[in-house]
Design an enzyme around this catalytic site. Structure first.
Site, PDB file in Angstrom:
ATOM      1  N   HIS A  86       0.871  -1.201   0.000  1.00  0.00           N
ATOM      2  CA  HIS A  86       0.000   0.000   0.000  1.00  0.00           C
ATOM      3  C   HIS A  86       0.894   1.233   0.000  1.00  0.00           C
ATOM      4  O   HIS A  86       1.482   1.589   1.016  1.00  0.00           O
ATOM      5  CB  HIS A  86      -0.909   0.014   1.233  1.00  0.00           C
ATOM      6  CG  HIS A  86      -1.874   1.169   1.240  1.00  0.00           C
ATOM      7  ND1 HIS A  86      -3.222   1.002   1.463  1.00  0.00           N
ATOM      8  CD2 HIS A  86      -1.694   2.510   1.048  1.00  0.00           C
ATOM      9  CE1 HIS A  86      -3.825   2.182   1.421  1.00  0.00           C
ATOM     10  NE2 HIS A  86      -2.915   3.116   1.167  1.00  0.00           N
TER      11      HIS A  86
ATOM     12  N   HIS B 191       1.582   5.369  -1.785  1.00  0.00           N
ATOM     13  CA  HIS B 191       1.242   6.521  -2.625  1.00  0.00           C
ATOM     14  C   HIS B 191       2.529   7.095  -3.201  1.00  0.00           C
ATOM     15  O   HIS B 191       3.416   7.506  -2.456  1.00  0.00           O
ATOM     16  CB  HIS B 191       0.517   7.594  -1.802  1.00  0.00           C
ATOM     17  CG  HIS B 191      -0.756   7.088  -1.210  1.00  0.00           C
ATOM     18  ND1 HIS B 191      -1.961   7.143  -1.877  1.00  0.00           N
ATOM     19  CD2 HIS B 191      -1.012   6.472  -0.035  1.00  0.00           C
ATOM     20  CE1 HIS B 191      -2.907   6.594  -1.126  1.00  0.00           C
ATOM     21  NE2 HIS B 191      -2.353   6.179   0.001  1.00  0.00           N
TER      22      HIS B 191
ATOM     23  N   LYS C 142      -9.152  -0.431  -6.184  1.00  0.00           N
ATOM     24  CA  LYS C 142      -9.205   0.241  -4.886  1.00  0.00           C
ATOM     25  C   LYS C 142     -10.550   0.910  -4.653  1.00  0.00           C
ATOM     26  O   LYS C 142     -11.019   1.691  -5.486  1.00  0.00           O
ATOM     27  CB  LYS C 142      -8.086   1.295  -4.838  1.00  0.00           C
ATOM     28  CG  LYS C 142      -8.008   2.089  -3.537  1.00  0.00           C
ATOM     29  CD  LYS C 142      -7.589   1.225  -2.371  1.00  0.00           C
ATOM     30  CE  LYS C 142      -7.767   1.930  -1.047  1.00  0.00           C
ATOM     31  NZ  LYS C 142      -6.588   2.631  -0.595  1.00  0.00           N
TER      32      LYS C 142
ATOM     33  N   HIS D  83     -10.382   1.248   1.494  1.00  0.00           N
ATOM     34  CA  HIS D  83     -10.202   2.239   2.550  1.00  0.00           C
ATOM     35  C   HIS D  83     -11.444   2.083   3.424  1.00  0.00           C
ATOM     36  O   HIS D  83     -12.531   2.519   3.054  1.00  0.00           O
ATOM     37  CB  HIS D  83     -10.084   3.654   1.983  1.00  0.00           C
ATOM     38  CG  HIS D  83      -9.931   4.690   3.062  1.00  0.00           C
ATOM     39  ND1 HIS D  83      -8.743   5.338   3.313  1.00  0.00           N
ATOM     40  CD2 HIS D  83     -10.806   5.136   3.996  1.00  0.00           C
ATOM     41  CE1 HIS D  83      -8.910   6.149   4.352  1.00  0.00           C
ATOM     42  NE2 HIS D  83     -10.148   6.049   4.781  1.00  0.00           N
TER      43      HIS D  83
ATOM     44  N   HIS E  27      -4.701  -0.519   5.659  1.00  0.00           N
ATOM     45  CA  HIS E  27      -4.282   0.295   6.816  1.00  0.00           C
ATOM     46  C   HIS E  27      -5.245   0.208   8.001  1.00  0.00           C
ATOM     47  O   HIS E  27      -5.842   1.201   8.394  1.00  0.00           O
ATOM     48  CB  HIS E  27      -4.010   1.746   6.411  1.00  0.00           C
ATOM     49  CG  HIS E  27      -5.064   2.466   5.603  1.00  0.00           C
ATOM     50  ND1 HIS E  27      -6.407   2.345   5.824  1.00  0.00           N
ATOM     51  CD2 HIS E  27      -4.939   3.342   4.569  1.00  0.00           C
ATOM     52  CE1 HIS E  27      -7.067   3.108   4.971  1.00  0.00           C
ATOM     53  NE2 HIS E  27      -6.198   3.725   4.192  1.00  0.00           N
TER      54      HIS E  27
ATOM     55  N   ASP F 149       1.400   2.659   3.509  1.00  0.00           N
ATOM     56  CA  ASP F 149       0.552   3.835   3.302  1.00  0.00           C
ATOM     57  C   ASP F 149       1.380   5.112   3.366  1.00  0.00           C
ATOM     58  O   ASP F 149       0.896   6.155   3.813  1.00  0.00           O
ATOM     59  CB  ASP F 149      -0.608   3.884   4.302  1.00  0.00           C
ATOM     60  CG  ASP F 149      -1.668   4.916   3.913  1.00  0.00           C
ATOM     61  OD1 ASP F 149      -1.734   5.277   2.722  1.00  0.00           O
ATOM     62  OD2 ASP F 149      -2.402   5.367   4.813  1.00  0.00           O
TER      63      ASP F 149
HETATM   64  N1  LIG Z   1      -3.601   7.733   4.451  1.00  0.00           N
HETATM   65  C1  LIG Z   1      -3.766   9.033   4.296  1.00  0.00           C
HETATM   66  O1  LIG Z   1      -3.925   9.741   5.297  1.00  0.00           O
HETATM   67  N2  LIG Z   1      -3.720   9.629   3.080  1.00  0.00           N
HETATM   68  C2  LIG Z   1      -3.651   8.990   1.803  1.00  0.00           C
HETATM   69  C3  LIG Z   1      -4.951   8.408   1.359  1.00  0.00           C
HETATM   70  C4  LIG Z   1      -5.350   7.154   2.086  1.00  0.00           C
HETATM   71  O2  LIG Z   1      -4.643   6.154   2.070  1.00  0.00           O
HETATM   72  O3  LIG Z   1      -6.427   7.149   2.704  1.00  0.00           O
HETATM   73  C5  LIG Z   1      -3.162  10.014   0.776  1.00  0.00           C
HETATM   74  O4  LIG Z   1      -3.260   9.755  -0.421  1.00  0.00           O
HETATM   75  O5  LIG Z   1      -2.659  11.062   1.183  1.00  0.00           O
HETATM   76 ZN   LIG Z   2      -3.230   5.095   1.441  1.00  0.00          ZN
HETATM   77 ZN   LIG Z   3      -6.816   5.084   2.727  1.00  0.00          ZN
END
Ligand SMILES: NC(=O)N[C@@H](CC(=O)O)C(=O)O
Ligand SMILES: [Zn+2]
Ligand SMILES: [Zn+2]
Length: 351
Positions: free
Chosen positions: A15, A17, A105, A143, A181, A254
């Site tokens: 997971h 970003h 997702k 999520h 998460h 995450d």
């Molecule tokens: N985890 C977070 O607080 N933020 C994530 C999005 C997500 O995973 O929910 C993001 O893209 O910034």
């Molecule tokens: Zn995330």
């Molecule tokens: Zn998330």
């Protein structure tokens, strides 16, 4: 005395970003330094809703990595699609056939960063897509928070289990589902005890910190993420399942970078940047639990086993030596503040 070391099969991040453009270029190397593969989240602006977009995003990720030294370990981005109310089953079949899209997702509309195009009613609107995913074997990543403003922020994950997860599992018993998460004992125990192919990712920060971290000495925006950190008994339940050797629980950082100015803000963005020191944070969490020997299964085996992918063949070595986290890192024209900036961790990844 020689430094204690721990060598494990090279881990993956299930997971992550990576963002896009100059942010992508700034962060992707941190992940590639520690992980062989990562499940890349599709919540770009606009979101990645088709295999064509996912393929183009994958190309940009590989392009951003092309300046790494020739002897740097290989990194493979595993792409995902962003589920919408209107994702057609044909798009799911295309995704499976692509070979590079590995999951779809679910962002409940309005739940988190860039979720405006997300789903308004999963079972009501997405049944044809879910049926296709169940059929072709493409996992649904969730999520897991309801968005009802009437539900307390700290209770939104628990409410999601009752109102979405349980009916989803009943309607699509063969669908692979990853509860992303997880932050509560409720989610940990739901995943542990439920039937059907259900797994969960656990972040390092939810293993290490409880919600006090948000408020020590003042409001601390770099500890703010969604789902938000919970109270200590929930953290303990996460540590318990993550270090138990149960293959339903595996690593997903995450890591979610936001420019410093958007975190230190009147309405700060949700997301913790942990890609730089991901394995250091997890090693600390497992070590504190007295379960460092359970790290390899969690970080390197259970994820690929669930996704039906081969385990990695390379290795990663951790040394029991201090690592001081930098105060900030370049992030295009701006900077990003890594979680626990300025603090010192007891383990570090060997270079
Ligand atoms: N985890 C977070 O607080 N933020 C994530 C999005 C997500 O995973 O929910 C993001 O893209 O910034
Ligand atoms: Zn995330
Ligand atoms: Zn998330």
């Amino acid at each position: 005395m020689t430094t204690p070391t721990l060598t494990i099969t090279r881990p993956d991040d299930w997971h992550l970003h990576l963002r896009d453009g100059e942010a992508l270029a700034a962060v992707v190397g941190h992940t590639a330094d520690q992980f062989a593969r990562a499940i890349v989240m599709p919540n770009l602006k606009p979101p990645v809703t088709t295999s064509e977009q996912a393929g183009a995003y994958r190309d940009r990720i590989l392009q951003a990595l092309s300046s790494r030294p020739a002897d740097a370990p290989a990194f493979t981005p595993l792409m995902t699609l962003y589920l919408t109310d209107n994702t057609p089953p044909a798009e799911i079949e295309k995704a499976k056939a692509s070979g590079f899209v590995h999951a779809v997702k679910l962002y409940p509309a309005g739940a988190t960063t860039n979720s405006d195009a997300g789903v308004t009613d999963l079972l009501g609107r997405c049944a044809p897509a879910l049926e296709a995913m169940e059929k072709v074997g493409l996992p649904l990543l969730v999520h897991g928070e309801v968005t009802d403003p009437g539900i307390d922020l700290f209770d939104r994950e628990k409410a999601f289990i009752d109102t979405v997860m349980i009916p989803l599992r009943k309607s699509f018993p063969g669908l692979k589902v990853v509860f992303e998460h997880i932050t509560t004992a409720d989610a940990a125990h739901y995943v542990r005890d439920t039937d059907g192919p259900t797994a969960a990712t656990v972040t390092a920060h939810h293993l290490l910190y409880n919600r006090n971290a948000l408020f020590v000495g003042g409001v601390r925006p770099h500890w703010y993420c969604l789902p938000v950190l919970k109270r200590e008994r929930h953290r303990q339940a996460l540590v318990e399942v993550a270090t138990s050797g149960n293959p339903k629980f595996f690593l997903g950082t995450d890591s979610a970078p936001h420019a410093r100015g958007l975190k230190e803000h009147a309405c700060g963005c949700a997301g913790c940047y942990t890609a730089l020191h991901a394995m250091e944070l997890y090693a600390q969490a497992f070590d504190l639990a007295g379960k460092i020997e359970a790290l390899e299964g969690f970080a390197s085996f259970f994820g690929p086993d669930f996704y039906g992918l081969p385990r990695n063949t390379g290795t990663l070595t951790l040394l029991r030596e201090p690592m001081t986290i930098p105060d900030e890192l370049p992030y295009g024209a701006q900077t990003v503040v890594p979680l626990a900036a300025g603090e010192t961790l007891p383990w570090r990844v060997a270079s």
